[in-house]
Design a protein around this motif. Structure first.
Motif, mmCIF file in Angstrom:
data_model
loop_
_atom_site.group_PDB
_atom_site.id
_atom_site.type_symbol
_atom_site.label_atom_id
_atom_site.label_comp_id
_atom_site.label_asym_id
_atom_site.label_seq_id
_atom_site.Cartn_x
_atom_site.Cartn_y
_atom_site.Cartn_z
ATOM 1 N N ALA A 283 19.550 -6.952 36.936
ATOM 2 C CA ALA A 283 19.905 -8.502 36.564
ATOM 3 C C ALA A 283 19.045 -8.848 35.490
ATOM 4 O O ALA A 283 19.876 -9.693 34.831
ATOM 5 C CB ALA A 283 19.157 -9.147 37.859
ATOM 6 N N LEU A 284 18.086 -8.300 35.105
ATOM 7 C CA LEU A 284 17.380 -8.614 33.562
ATOM 8 C C LEU A 284 18.269 -8.308 32.559
ATOM 9 O O LEU A 284 18.571 -8.979 31.453
ATOM 10 C CB LEU A 284 16.116 -7.951 33.573
ATOM 11 C CG LEU A 284 15.235 -8.384 32.511
ATOM 12 C CD1 LEU A 284 14.989 -9.980 32.520
ATOM 13 C CD2 LEU A 284 13.830 -7.669 32.615
ATOM 14 N N MET A 285 18.865 -7.091 32.623
ATOM 15 C CA MET A 285 19.752 -6.621 31.494
ATOM 16 C C MET A 285 20.797 -7.293 31.449
ATOM 17 O O MET A 285 21.260 -7.787 30.312
ATOM 18 C CB MET A 285 20.075 -5.342 31.874
ATOM 19 C CG MET A 285 20.806 -4.484 30.488
ATOM 20 S SD MET A 285 20.577 -2.765 30.742
ATOM 21 C CE MET A 285 21.660 -2.200 29.699
ATOM 22 N N GLY B 276 23.584 -11.856 28.538
ATOM 23 C CA GLY B 276 23.937 -13.309 28.289
ATOM 24 C C GLY B 276 23.484 -14.194 27.506
ATOM 25 O O GLY B 276 23.864 -15.581 27.454
ATOM 26 N N GLY B 277 22.087 -13.686 26.915
ATOM 27 C CA GLY B 277 21.547 -14.558 25.963
ATOM 28 C C GLY B 277 20.332 -15.246 26.439
ATOM 29 O O GLY B 277 19.671 -16.087 25.543
ATOM 30 N N ASP B 278 19.819 -14.946 27.351
ATOM 31 C CA ASP B 278 18.386 -15.495 28.069
ATOM 32 C C ASP B 278 17.231 -15.084 26.904
ATOM 33 O O ASP B 278 17.051 -13.801 26.854
ATOM 34 C CB ASP B 278 18.268 -14.988 29.427
ATOM 35 C CG ASP B 278 16.718 -15.712 29.915
ATOM 36 O OD1 ASP B 278 16.552 -16.619 29.347
ATOM 37 O OD2 ASP B 278 16.465 -15.224 30.807
ATOM 38 N N ALA B 279 16.714 -15.941 26.271
ATOM 39 C CA ALA B 279 15.775 -15.330 25.347
ATOM 40 C C ALA B 279 14.647 -14.735 25.913
ATOM 41 O O ALA B 279 13.935 -13.821 25.258
ATOM 42 C CB ALA B 279 15.082 -16.793 24.750
ATOM 43 N N LYS B 280 14.303 -14.969 27.209
ATOM 44 C CA LYS B 280 12.910 -14.048 27.801
ATOM 45 C C LYS B 280 13.376 -12.912 28.060
ATOM 46 O O LYS B 280 12.610 -11.959 27.896
ATOM 47 C CB LYS B 280 12.303 -15.004 28.820
ATOM 48 C CG LYS B 280 11.666 -16.213 28.523
ATOM 49 C CD LYS B 280 11.119 -16.920 29.892
ATOM 50 C CE LYS B 280 10.304 -18.170 29.639
ATOM 51 N NZ LYS B 280 9.727 -18.739 30.700
ATOM 52 N N ALA B 281 14.403 -12.855 28.706
ATOM 53 C CA ALA B 281 15.058 -11.399 28.940
ATOM 54 C C ALA B 281 15.368 -10.440 27.726
ATOM 55 O O ALA B 281 15.142 -9.460 27.589
ATOM 56 C CB ALA B 281 16.564 -11.426 29.752
ATOM 57 N N ALA C 64 13.762 -10.863 24.865
ATOM 58 C CA ALA C 64 12.281 -10.477 24.181
ATOM 59 C C ALA C 64 11.854 -9.393 25.251
ATOM 60 O O ALA C 64 11.098 -8.548 24.645
ATOM 61 C CB ALA C 64 11.512 -11.770 24.230
ATOM 62 N N LEU C 65 12.060 -9.397 26.557
ATOM 63 C CA LEU C 65 11.450 -8.277 27.037
ATOM 64 C C LEU C 65 12.107 -7.298 26.964
ATOM 65 O O LEU C 65 11.528 -5.958 26.863
ATOM 66 C CB LEU C 65 11.471 -8.528 28.733
ATOM 67 C CG LEU C 65 10.978 -7.541 29.623
ATOM 68 C CD1 LEU C 65 9.419 -7.422 29.430
ATOM 69 C CD2 LEU C 65 11.222 -7.955 31.122
ATOM 70 N N LEU C 66 13.554 -6.956 26.818
ATOM 71 C CA LEU C 66 14.489 -6.017 26.737
ATOM 72 C C LEU C 66 14.047 -5.144 25.350
ATOM 73 O O LEU C 66 14.131 -4.307 25.003
ATOM 74 C CB LEU C 66 15.701 -6.379 26.585
ATOM 75 C CG LEU C 66 16.695 -5.065 26.741
ATOM 76 C CD1 LEU C 66 16.408 -4.080 27.746
ATOM 77 C CD2 LEU C 66 18.219 -5.672 26.804
ATOM 78 N N ARG C 67 13.653 -6.191 24.373
ATOM 79 C CA ARG C 67 13.211 -5.662 22.952
ATOM 80 C C ARG C 67 11.836 -4.955 23.145
ATOM 81 O O ARG C 67 11.672 -4.068 22.043
ATOM 82 C CB ARG C 67 13.306 -6.786 21.897
ATOM 83 C CG ARG C 67 14.611 -7.244 21.415
ATOM 84 C CD ARG C 67 14.387 -8.167 20.331
ATOM 85 N NE ARG C 67 15.940 -8.749 20.056
ATOM 86 C CZ ARG C 67 16.078 -9.770 18.941
ATOM 87 N NH1 ARG C 67 15.131 -10.743 18.891
ATOM 88 N NH2 ARG C 67 17.364 -9.995 19.053
ATOM 89 N N GLY C 68 10.985 -5.512 23.809
ATOM 90 C CA GLY C 68 9.812 -4.651 23.903
ATOM 91 C C GLY C 68 9.703 -3.239 24.829
ATOM 92 O O GLY C 68 8.528 -2.739 24.908
ATOM 93 N N VAL C 69 10.904 -2.813 25.197
ATOM 94 C CA VAL C 69 10.966 -1.794 26.186
ATOM 95 C C VAL C 69 10.916 -0.430 25.209
ATOM 96 O O VAL C 69 11.607 -0.415 24.198
ATOM 97 C CB VAL C 69 12.308 -1.755 26.955
ATOM 98 C CG1 VAL C 69 12.344 -0.283 27.703
ATOM 99 C CG2 VAL C 69 12.234 -2.853 27.989
ATOM 100 N N VAL C 70 10.078 0.392 25.599
ATOM 101 C CA VAL C 70 10.008 1.784 24.754
ATOM 102 C C VAL C 70 11.085 2.569 25.486
ATOM 103 O O VAL C 70 11.031 3.169 26.415
ATOM 104 C CB VAL C 70 8.701 2.313 24.968
ATOM 105 C CG1 VAL C 70 8.457 3.790 24.377
ATOM 106 C CG2 VAL C 70 7.273 1.462 24.451
ATOM 107 N N LEU C 71 11.939 2.927 24.473
ATOM 108 C CA LEU C 71 13.029 3.954 24.779
ATOM 109 C C LEU C 71 12.708 5.464 24.502
ATOM 110 O O LEU C 71 12.041 5.654 23.461
ATOM 111 C CB LEU C 71 14.293 3.498 24.139
ATOM 112 C CG LEU C 71 15.047 2.201 24.437
ATOM 113 C CD1 LEU C 71 15.777 1.804 23.559
ATOM 114 C CD2 LEU C 71 15.387 2.215 26.007
#
Length: 80
Positions: A26-28, A33-38, A40-47
């Protein structure tokens, strides 16, 4: 990266933050969809590092032997 790898990393991040890892899909979709908080969280994920190797062209690492100073040597020999 495949979506499954990103979802696994996102679920691990959510679990590390004390949140429910089941919220990762759901967060992805919120991030898509463009949710700014989501986002920002996705950009901070270590892949993880990529597993597939990249094809690289063969390159010659050593120069061919050439006489770089040959013209100067010929000039010195002619003066004698």
């Amino acid at each position: 990266m495949s979506d499954e790898v990103v979802l696994e990393a996102l679920a691990a991040r959510l679990e590390m933050d004390g949140r429910d890892p089941a919220d990762a899909p759901a967060l992805m979709s919120s991030a898509r969809g463009g949710d700014a908080k989501a986002v920002a969280l996705l950009r901070g994920v270590v892949l993880p590092a990529p597993r597939a190797s990249l094809p690289m062209p063969v390159q010659q690492l050593v120069r061919e032997k050439r006489e770089r100073f040959l013209p100067f040597g010929r000039l010195a020999l002619r003066r004698r």
